[in-house]
Design a protein around this motif. Structure first.
Motif, mmCIF file in Angstrom:
data_model
loop_
_atom_site.group_PDB
_atom_site.id
_atom_site.type_symbol
_atom_site.label_atom_id
_atom_site.label_comp_id
_atom_site.label_asym_id
_atom_site.label_seq_id
_atom_site.Cartn_x
_atom_site.Cartn_y
_atom_site.Cartn_z
ATOM 1 N N ALA A 1 0.717 -1.375 0.039
ATOM 2 C CA ALA A 1 -0.076 -0.016 -0.142
ATOM 3 C C ALA A 1 0.794 1.210 0.107
ATOM 4 C CB ALA A 1 -1.016 0.040 1.089
ATOM 5 N N ASP A 2 2.127 1.213 0.606
ATOM 6 C CA ASP A 2 2.885 2.535 0.638
ATOM 7 C C ASP A 2 3.355 2.912 -0.708
ATOM 8 O OD1 ASP A 2 4.193 0.138 1.347
ATOM 9 O OD2 ASP A 2 6.125 1.193 1.475
ATOM 10 N N ARG A 3 3.330 2.184 -1.728
ATOM 11 C CA ARG A 3 3.809 2.436 -2.979
ATOM 12 C C ARG A 3 2.526 2.857 -3.994
ATOM 13 N NH1 ARG A 3 7.857 -2.692 -4.592
ATOM 14 N NH2 ARG A 3 9.296 -2.567 -2.538
ATOM 15 N N LEU A 4 1.487 3.094 -3.385
ATOM 16 C CA LEU A 4 0.099 3.458 -3.980
ATOM 17 C C LEU A 4 -0.578 4.873 -3.368
ATOM 18 C CD1 LEU A 4 -1.415 0.006 -4.483
ATOM 19 C CD2 LEU A 4 -0.498 1.423 -6.252
ATOM 20 N N THR A 5 0.405 5.391 -2.608
ATOM 21 C CA THR A 5 -0.133 6.674 -1.884
ATOM 22 C C THR A 5 0.683 7.991 -2.249
ATOM 23 O OG1 THR A 5 1.645 6.170 -0.280
ATOM 24 C CG2 THR A 5 -0.713 5.243 0.165
ATOM 25 N N GLY A 6 0.217 9.103 -1.931
ATOM 26 C CA GLY A 6 0.556 10.380 -2.486
ATOM 27 C C GLY A 6 0.813 10.506 -3.867
ATOM 28 N N ASP A 7 1.926 10.937 -4.570
ATOM 29 C CA ASP A 7 2.015 10.942 -5.839
ATOM 30 C C ASP A 7 2.291 9.741 -6.578
ATOM 31 O OD1 ASP A 7 2.399 13.948 -5.445
ATOM 32 O OD2 ASP A 7 4.631 13.722 -5.393
ATOM 33 N N LEU A 8 2.261 8.529 -5.885
ATOM 34 C CA LEU A 8 2.065 7.139 -6.493
ATOM 35 C C LEU A 8 0.762 6.450 -6.742
ATOM 36 C CD1 LEU A 8 5.394 5.776 -4.998
ATOM 37 C CD2 LEU A 8 5.134 6.752 -7.210
ATOM 38 N N ALA A 9 -0.275 7.262 -5.965
ATOM 39 C CA ALA A 9 -1.622 6.888 -5.792
ATOM 40 C C ALA A 9 -2.190 7.114 -7.211
ATOM 41 C CB ALA A 9 -2.524 7.552 -4.968
ATOM 42 N N PRO A 10 -2.799 6.038 -7.881
ATOM 43 C CA PRO A 10 -3.492 6.189 -9.165
ATOM 44 C C PRO A 10 -5.126 6.893 -8.985
ATOM 45 C CG PRO A 10 -2.832 3.783 -8.875
ATOM 46 C CD PRO A 10 -2.648 4.590 -7.411
ATOM 47 N N ALA A 11 -5.352 7.508 -9.910
ATOM 48 C CA ALA A 11 -6.520 8.421 -9.796
ATOM 49 C C ALA A 11 -7.805 7.741 -10.432
ATOM 50 C CB ALA A 11 -6.529 9.826 -10.768
ATOM 51 N N LYS A 12 -7.571 6.682 -11.593
ATOM 52 C CA LYS A 12 -8.679 5.763 -11.817
ATOM 53 C C LYS A 12 -8.151 4.556 -12.156
ATOM 54 C CE LYS A 12 -11.691 9.217 -12.454
ATOM 55 N NZ LYS A 12 -12.785 9.240 -11.627
ATOM 56 N N VAL A 13 -9.026 3.480 -12.204
ATOM 57 C CA VAL A 13 -8.856 2.164 -12.555
ATOM 58 C C VAL A 13 -9.853 1.493 -13.292
ATOM 59 C CG1 VAL A 13 -9.794 1.332 -10.411
ATOM 60 C CG2 VAL A 13 -7.993 -0.260 -11.612
ATOM 61 N N ILE A 14 -9.667 0.622 -14.292
ATOM 62 C CA ILE A 14 -10.638 0.007 -14.899
ATOM 63 C C ILE A 14 -10.426 -1.630 -14.498
ATOM 64 C CG2 ILE A 14 -11.166 -1.289 -17.344
ATOM 65 C CD1 ILE A 14 -10.605 1.423 -18.667
ATOM 66 N N PRO A 15 -11.582 -2.213 -13.582
ATOM 67 C CA PRO A 15 -11.355 -3.348 -13.005
ATOM 68 C C PRO A 15 -11.319 -4.513 -14.180
ATOM 69 C CG PRO A 15 -13.010 -2.223 -12.143
ATOM 70 C CD PRO A 15 -12.614 -1.108 -13.303
ATOM 71 N N PHE A 16 -10.896 -5.395 -13.881
ATOM 72 C CA PHE A 16 -11.047 -6.759 -14.680
ATOM 73 C C PHE A 16 -12.345 -7.207 -14.854
ATOM 74 C CE2 PHE A 16 -6.362 -7.338 -14.091
ATOM 75 C CZ PHE A 16 -6.018 -8.024 -15.197
ATOM 76 N N THR A 17 -12.851 -7.528 -15.903
ATOM 77 C CA THR A 17 -14.383 -8.124 -16.056
ATOM 78 C C THR A 17 -14.029 -9.437 -16.864
ATOM 79 O OG1 THR A 17 -14.309 -7.007 -18.389
ATOM 80 C CG2 THR A 17 -15.071 -5.812 -16.550
ATOM 81 N N ILE A 18 -13.046 -9.859 -16.995
ATOM 82 C CA ILE A 18 -12.681 -11.239 -17.569
ATOM 83 C C ILE A 18 -11.744 -12.203 -16.673
ATOM 84 C CG2 ILE A 18 -11.757 -12.509 -19.533
ATOM 85 C CD1 ILE A 18 -12.229 -10.411 -21.381
ATOM 86 N N SER A 19 -12.316 -13.192 -16.252
ATOM 87 C CA SER A 19 -11.851 -14.002 -15.236
ATOM 88 C C SER A 19 -10.659 -14.706 -15.882
ATOM 89 C CB SER A 19 -12.687 -14.956 -14.540
ATOM 90 O OG SER A 19 -13.338 -15.849 -15.357
ATOM 91 N N LYS A 20 -9.835 -15.357 -15.040
ATOM 92 C CA LYS A 20 -8.801 -16.284 -15.862
ATOM 93 C C LYS A 20 -9.237 -17.206 -16.650
ATOM 94 C CE LYS A 20 -4.391 -18.379 -15.029
ATOM 95 N NZ LYS A 20 -3.203 -18.644 -13.664
ATOM 96 N N ASP A 21 -10.275 -18.018 -16.265
ATOM 97 C CA ASP A 21 -10.903 -19.232 -16.720
ATOM 98 C C ASP A 21 -11.485 -18.514 -18.191
ATOM 99 O OD1 ASP A 21 -10.186 -20.965 -14.869
ATOM 100 O OD2 ASP A 21 -12.386 -21.056 -14.017
ATOM 101 N N GLU A 22 -12.137 -17.461 -18.206
ATOM 102 C CA GLU A 22 -12.547 -17.037 -19.393
ATOM 103 C C GLU A 22 -11.450 -16.617 -20.391
ATOM 104 O OE1 GLU A 22 -17.038 -15.015 -17.761
ATOM 105 O OE2 GLU A 22 -15.070 -13.775 -17.659
ATOM 106 N N ALA A 23 -10.532 -16.052 -19.725
ATOM 107 C CA ALA A 23 -9.165 -15.271 -20.668
ATOM 108 C C ALA A 23 -8.539 -16.784 -21.299
ATOM 109 C CB ALA A 23 -8.301 -14.820 -19.482
ATOM 110 N N VAL A 24 -8.583 -17.823 -20.585
ATOM 111 C CA VAL A 24 -7.821 -18.931 -21.058
ATOM 112 C C VAL A 24 -8.628 -19.437 -22.283
ATOM 113 C CG1 VAL A 24 -7.541 -21.513 -20.699
ATOM 114 C CG2 VAL A 24 -6.510 -19.855 -19.238
ATOM 115 N N ALA A 25 -9.911 -19.414 -21.963
ATOM 116 C CA ALA A 25 -10.816 -19.924 -22.966
ATOM 117 C C ALA A 25 -10.801 -18.839 -24.247
ATOM 118 C CB ALA A 25 -12.319 -20.113 -22.667
ATOM 119 N N ALA A 26 -10.842 -17.824 -23.884
ATOM 120 C CA ALA A 26 -10.820 -16.722 -25.026
ATOM 121 C C ALA A 26 -9.430 -16.752 -25.942
ATOM 122 C CB ALA A 26 -11.207 -15.391 -24.768
ATOM 123 N N PHE A 27 -8.277 -17.135 -25.209
ATOM 124 C CA PHE A 27 -7.229 -17.267 -26.091
ATOM 125 C C PHE A 27 -6.938 -18.294 -26.737
ATOM 126 C CE2 PHE A 27 -2.554 -18.554 -26.206
ATOM 127 C CZ PHE A 27 -2.153 -17.608 -26.885
#
Length: 342
Positions: free
Chosen positions: A84-110
């Motif tokens: 967590a200390d590497r995600l604070t202050g100037d290192l803290a992201p403003a936004k994130v796009i979360p994963f919507t594809i699980s690992k099993d779905e990713a394997v099948a899609a690949f």
């Protein structure tokens, strides 16, 4: 600071589940909303900033990480941990796009994607040689850009007609001037030194309607890195993306002329706002013919990019098919017009 999200029911380590968008317990199946997860179940332990050695709060094992790592797994007990200390202050992201594809779905899609290569070797197409598939959040900068252009040109319109035996061409000259303001929102550039820029560019587009305000639980269960390049260091890449679009737009506003000669063209792209953002990427490592091939998958859309191997035999057969088809068409045409094709 090492962070664990402990299940309120059984105390196991919870991880972010791409399918539900919630923190999920692999032991008892409990799921919690990230926004309302009880703070008393978040375990944190401070470590000196940028230290490369941490201790897992779950089993006490030493975690050795690179300085850029912000989320990882304990190599001993497998618990997802966030530094967590590497995600604070100037290192803290403003936004994130979360994963919507699980690992099993990713394997099948690949595996489905590998079957689409018309010129790839048959052994590659079965998709069963995945050596490793790693879900990670890649740091990006998103730029809001104000684009401005000032253009001066001379346009001509020519008219040709005939009087008797004389062909006459008349040319009219016009002064052309354009002053253009254009805005571009959320233009991306990956900020990781390890990631291949071309590969990351090809993963676009992402759907920005899924952008969330950054919260650390989104990283639980995935790898993540902090940026290597700040927003100023990458702005030249953004300019190289934006300026051609502005140039194309300028051309679209100057029409109806026989010729256009520019006497002045000034294009400027200025930063309006910048967002430090994490994008979801599945990195796929695939073994084929004793060589590891690396591919990337957009963790939101499932788009796969990379360079698959090419089958020499299939390429030769493809060219042979083209040659035979061309010969057959030419022979048919020759027959219809009464000619002879040898």
């Amino acid at each position: 600071m090492v962070t664990h999200y402990k299940c309120p029911n059984c105390g196991s380590d919870m991880a972010f589940d791409a399918a539900s968008g919630k923190l999920s317990c692999p032991n008892c199946g409990r799921q919690d909303d990230i926004e309302t997860f009880p703070e008393e179940n978040i375990q944190q332990k401070f470590a000196p900033e940028e230290a490369k050695e941490y201790h897992c709060e779950n089993c006490g094992a030493v975690l050795l990480t690179e300085a850029e790592t912000t989320a990882t797994h304990c190599s001993f007990c497998g618990a997802p941990v966030i530094l967590a200390d590497r995600l604070t202050g100037d290192l803290a992201p403003a936004k994130v796009i979360p994963f919507t594809i699980s690992k099993d779905e990713a394997v099948a899609a690949f595996k489905k994607w590998t079957k689409n290569g018309r010129l790839t070797p048959r052994g590659f197409m079965n998709g069963d040689r995945i050596k490793k598939m790693t879900g990670m959040y890649v740091p990006f900068w998103l730029y809001d850009i104000d684009g401005k252009a000032e253009v001066a040109a001379i346009g001509t319109r020519m008219r040709t007609y005939q009087q008797g035996d004389t062909v006459i061409t008349e040319t009219d000259f016009y002064d052309v001037y354009r002053e253009i303001d254009l805005s571009y929102l959320k233009v991306p550039a990956d900020a990781s030194e390890k990631m291949d820029d071309e590969l990351m560019d090809k993963l676009e587009p992402y759907d920005y309607s899924d952008l969330k305000d950054f919260r650390m639980p989104y990283l639980a269960g995935f790898l993540a890195e902090k940026y290597d390049f700040d927003e100023d260091a990458l702005f030249s890449r953004i300019e190289s993306k934006i300026v051609p679009y502005i140039d194309t737009y300028i051309g679209s506003t100057i029409s109806g002329y026989s010729t256009v000669s520019y006497t002045n063209k000034q294009i400027n792209a200025n930063k309006k706002k910048v967002y430090y953002t994490l994008f979801p990427v599945w990195m796929v490592y695939y073994d084929f013919e004793n060589k590891e091939h690396t591919f990337a998958m957009n963790g939101q859309t499932g788009k796969v990019v990379g360079k698959p191997p090419i089958s020499g035999g299939k390429v030769a057969a493809w060219f042979m098919g083209i040659a035979v088809s061309t010969f057959a068409v030419l022979k048919t045409i020759s027959y219809l017009v009464g000619g002879v094709l040898w």
